[in-house]
Enzyme design. Structure first.
Site, PDB file in Angstrom:
ATOM      1  N   MET A 180       0.827  -1.202   0.000  1.00 38.64           N
ATOM      2  CA  MET A 180       0.000   0.000   0.000  1.00 38.64           C
ATOM      3  C   MET A 180       0.866   1.259   0.000  1.00 38.64           C
ATOM      4  O   MET A 180       0.514   2.262  -0.625  1.00 38.64           O
ATOM      5  CB  MET A 180      -0.967   0.002   1.184  1.00 38.64           C
ATOM      6  CG  MET A 180      -2.009  -1.099   1.113  1.00 38.64           C
ATOM      7  SD  MET A 180      -2.917  -1.168  -0.451  1.00 38.64           S
ATOM      8  CE  MET A 180      -3.682   0.440  -0.482  1.00 38.64           C
ATOM      9  N   ASP A 204      -1.005  18.095 -10.698  1.00 37.24           N
ATOM     10  CA  ASP A 204      -1.229  19.380 -10.037  1.00 37.24           C
ATOM     11  C   ASP A 204      -0.303  20.465 -10.567  1.00 37.24           C
ATOM     12  O   ASP A 204      -0.725  21.595 -10.795  1.00 37.24           O
ATOM     13  CB  ASP A 204      -1.045  19.237  -8.528  1.00 37.24           C
ATOM     14  CG  ASP A 204      -1.246  20.551  -7.807  1.00 37.24           C
ATOM     15  OD1 ASP A 204      -2.314  21.179  -7.984  1.00 37.24           O
ATOM     16  OD2 ASP A 204      -0.336  20.975  -7.071  1.00 37.24           O
TER      17      ASP A 204
END
Length: 159
Positions: free
Chosen positions: A110, A125
């Site tokens: 993860m 972004d």
């Protein structure tokens, strides 16, 4: 009984206190597809927000360390190493490879997936003002080592 549910069938964090620590590694990949001109602008260091890949590198490292704060059933772990690599795989694509390591009782899959994803989101972004049509993904686990379940290698590597 499923490991992530208690006897009342409610979600729980799995108890890993009985497990022996082992050396564990996970590698995940993601990619960002963009206009060729956007990638060229990144390579030339002319994105107005700064050095896109340097910032994405730091974002990926930070994200790996904060994974348990984002994924509800993820254990907080001590990462012993986090690294990201960026590769231009086409004139419109940056591939991100995140490698995370630990010595512990639970894996770092993860953390690697989160690192790769955060790096991709950071690229988006920083470049969205010049290319809002960018596409992120796929994001996937490439391989993992260590732990009770043993090693895993994605075969064949797709994506």
């Amino acid at each position: 009984m499923l490991t992530h549910f208690n006897e009342q069938q409610r979600a729980r964090m799995v108890d890993v206190s009985h497990k022996e620590p082992t050396e564990r590694t996970a590698v995940a990949k993601s990619r960002v597809v963009m206009k060729p001109a956007t990638l060229q602008t990144i390579e030339q260091g002319k994105i107005s927000k700064g050095d896109v890949l340097a910032v994405a590198q730091v974002a990926g490292v930070m994200a790996a360390k904060k994974t348990s704060e984002l994924i509800p059933m993820c254990h907080p772990i001590f990462t012993t190493g986090v690294d990201l690599a960026f590769e231009k795989t086409a004139d419109d694509t940056i591939e991100i490879k995140a490698t995370v390591k630990t010595v512990g009782v639970t894996g770092v899959e993860m953390e690697a997936l989160t690192a790769a994803t955060a790096a991709a989101l950071t690229i988006y972004d920083m470049c969205k003002s010049v290319d809002p049509d960018m596409v992120i993904g796929p994001t996937y686990l490439v391989r993992k080592t260590g732990g009770k379940s043993g090693d895993y290698v994605r075969t064949p590597e797709k994506g």
